[in-house]
Design an enzyme around this catalytic site. Structure first.
Site, PDB file in Angstrom:
ATOM      1  N   THR A   1       0.841  -1.190   0.000  1.00 29.77           N
ATOM      2  CA  THR A   1       0.000   0.000   0.000  1.00 29.77           C
ATOM      3  C   THR A   1       0.876   1.239   0.000  1.00 29.77           C
ATOM      4  O   THR A   1       1.994   1.225   0.529  1.00 29.77           O
ATOM      5  CB  THR A   1      -0.956   0.013   1.214  1.00 29.77           C
ATOM      6  OG1 THR A   1      -1.904   1.061   1.070  1.00 29.77           O
ATOM      7  CG2 THR A   1      -0.208   0.169   2.527  1.00 29.77           C
TER       8      THR A   1
ATOM      9  N   LYS B   1      -0.610   7.411   2.509  1.00 29.98           N
ATOM     10  CA  LYS B   1      -1.212   8.662   2.056  1.00 29.98           C
ATOM     11  C   LYS B   1      -1.221   9.705   3.165  1.00 29.98           C
ATOM     12  O   LYS B   1      -1.342   9.374   4.335  1.00 29.98           O
ATOM     13  CB  LYS B   1      -2.659   8.425   1.608  1.00 29.98           C
ATOM     14  CG  LYS B   1      -2.819   7.604   0.354  1.00 29.98           C
ATOM     15  CD  LYS B   1      -4.286   7.494   0.005  1.00 29.98           C
ATOM     16  CE  LYS B   1      -4.523   6.631  -1.220  1.00 29.98           C
ATOM     17  NZ  LYS B   1      -5.959   6.524  -1.536  1.00 29.98           N
TER      18      LYS B   1
ATOM     19  N   GLY C   1       2.570   2.528  -9.419  1.00 29.52           N
ATOM     20  CA  GLY C   1       1.858   3.715  -9.875  1.00 29.52           C
ATOM     21  C   GLY C   1       1.785   3.754 -11.380  1.00 29.52           C
ATOM     22  O   GLY C   1       2.183   2.810 -12.075  1.00 29.52           O
TER      23      GLY C   1
ATOM     24  N   GLU D   1       5.518  -2.739 -17.387  1.00 26.37           N
ATOM     25  CA  GLU D   1       4.071  -2.621 -17.627  1.00 26.37           C
ATOM     26  C   GLU D   1       3.800  -1.920 -18.950  1.00 26.37           C
ATOM     27  O   GLU D   1       2.736  -2.094 -19.549  1.00 26.37           O
ATOM     28  CB  GLU D   1       3.401  -1.852 -16.491  1.00 26.37           C
ATOM     29  CG  GLU D   1       3.365  -2.583 -15.175  1.00 26.37           C
ATOM     30  CD  GLU D   1       2.633  -1.802 -14.113  1.00 26.37           C
ATOM     31  OE1 GLU D   1       1.437  -2.091 -13.884  1.00 26.37           O
ATOM     32  OE2 GLU D   1       3.236  -0.886 -13.516  1.00 26.37           O
TER      33      GLU D   1
END
Length: 414
Positions: free
Chosen positions: A148, A151, A248, A278
């Site tokens: 995770t 934040k 991200g 990716e």
């Protein structure tokens, strides 16, 4: 492809991704050549309930699971309805996306946007963590590395540290199974137990799951912000943080931005996994492989030289079949690199990526691999067992997991 913005108001949480279609277009520009040609839809549960029961029954190891992408649909629906009533979002714009199981790429982006808005307070993070661990444990995942991105939400005084503390609180809140993290075994009331195999815990009949955390550096972040995440991981290492992930939007940020933080993490003995390949960025892929991380995720957009480099390095690859098909980084399972890596005996582990967003489970990924690549039960159990070698927890946990797999093989006559 077009999508509509469902956010009513601007917040201080960063730019809302009302431009899903633009992001889709940009990713198309960078996507690897393998997606050219016919796109196959990704099969969901293969072979009916009876066969799925077997895949659920075997012990499994999950090494690539994003916390916020693994939220239950029912929880998403409830939280989104609450935000709709507050006027933060237009609930009718997202309800049908949440209720769907076979989402398009644009709908996937839209769901990620919604999740970004929903996961901004400690109470929600704690609830989601608890439910995600319970869901993995329910399908006999015996070891889970949950990743995770910490934040910050200044409007409610949530720091990166308090965000991770909320995740820890979610682990403590799990009551349906024994949870081992931070060198202790937490059950109801924080009671201490030890467990030799899944489903049997010193005669209590309760399952046990080992959970460790990876803190993710977001590619939108600065070097300073990345270093802050690494320092937080070091401070919370005694609470079960075992490594760092880089993830991200793959077309945002430059590899060089994150190298100082990743080198520092390595110097401090934190283990590292990278989202790699990716999109087609061969220069970055080479740099990442040269860094020799402990694992990489996806590895979809490699060419011959990159495959040779990967295989010679023996870096384990976290394979996410459903995710790769839904996001269109791989055109079909017929051409997925799982088959080539498996034949080459390269270290690989099946993972989910985002169970909620991609409507999958680790059991489904195993069933999908078995049917798509013609692998039997013995081979699939061995594949699951092999993953123990790639976990970021220590030798003591590895030893306990090996006992679990030995017990399972005996019980299943494999």
């Amino acid at each position: 492809m077009q999508t509509t913005c469902f956010v009513r108001s601007t917040t201080n949480l960063g730019p809302s991704s009302c431009c899903c279609a633009l992001l889709h277009h940009l990713i198309n520009l960078y996507r690897c050549a393998s997606v050219k040609g016919k796109r196959h839809s990704c099969p969901r549960e293969r072979g009916g309930k009876g066969k799925m029961d077997w895949w659920v029954s075997i012990p499994k190891v999950e090494l690539h699971a994003h916390l916020n992408g693994s939220i239950r649909n029912s929880t998403l629906l409830e939280l989104a309805r609450d935000l709709g009533e507050k006027g933060t979002i237009v609930f009718s714009d997202v309800e049908h996306v949440i209720l769907k199981n076979d989402r398009s790429l644009v709908e996937v982006f839209k769901l990620f946007d919604l999740i970004h808005i929903l996961t901004t307070d400690q109470k929600t993070i704690t609830r989601i963590t608890k439910e995600v661990v319970e869901d993995f444990a329910a399908e006999n995942v015996v070891y889970l590395e949950l990743r995770t991105t910490p934040k910050r939400n200044d409007s409610i005084s949530m720091s990166k540290r308090s965000y991770v503390e909320a995740v820890m609180e979610g682990l403590r809140a799990v009551s349906s199974v024994e949870v081992d993290f931070a060198h202790c075994h937490l059950g109801r009331g924080g009671s201490v137990n030890s467990c030799a195999n899944s489903g049997i815990c010193n005669g209590t009949g309760r399952k046990k799951i080992y959970v460790r955390l990876l803190l993710s550096i977001d590619r939108r972040e600065t070097t300073a912000a990345a270093m802050e995440t690494v320092n937080l991981a070091l401070e919370m290492r005694h609470l079960g943080v075992v490594g760092i992930d880089l993830s991200g939007n793959p077309i945002v940020g430059k590899w060089e931005t994150f190298v100082p933080a990743l080198k520092f993490a390595r110097e401090k003995d934190l283990l590292i996994t990278l989202h790699c390949g990716e999109v087609r960025n061969l220069e970055e892929i080479h740099a990442m492989l040269n860094f020799l991380p402990e694992r990489i995720g996806h590895a979809c957009c490699f060419e011959d030289e990159e495959w040779r480099k990967l295989k010679s390095s023996k870096i384990p690859v976290e394979i996410c079949l459903t995710s790769n098909i839904v996001t269109e980084t791989i055109s079909s399972l017929d051409v997925h690199h799982f088959a080539d890596l498996y034949r080459a005996k390269h270290p690989i582990v099946l993972c989910t990526d985002d169970t909620g967003v991609f409507s999958t489970s680790l059991s489904n990924e195993y069933a999908l691999a078995s049917s798509s690549f013609d692998l039997g039960k013995v081979e699939m159990l061995q594949l699951a067992k092999n993953a123990v070698d790639f976990i970021f927890a220590g030798d003591g946990v590895k030893s306990e997991l090996m006992k679990i797999f030995a017990f399972a093989a005996n019980e299943l006559n494999l």
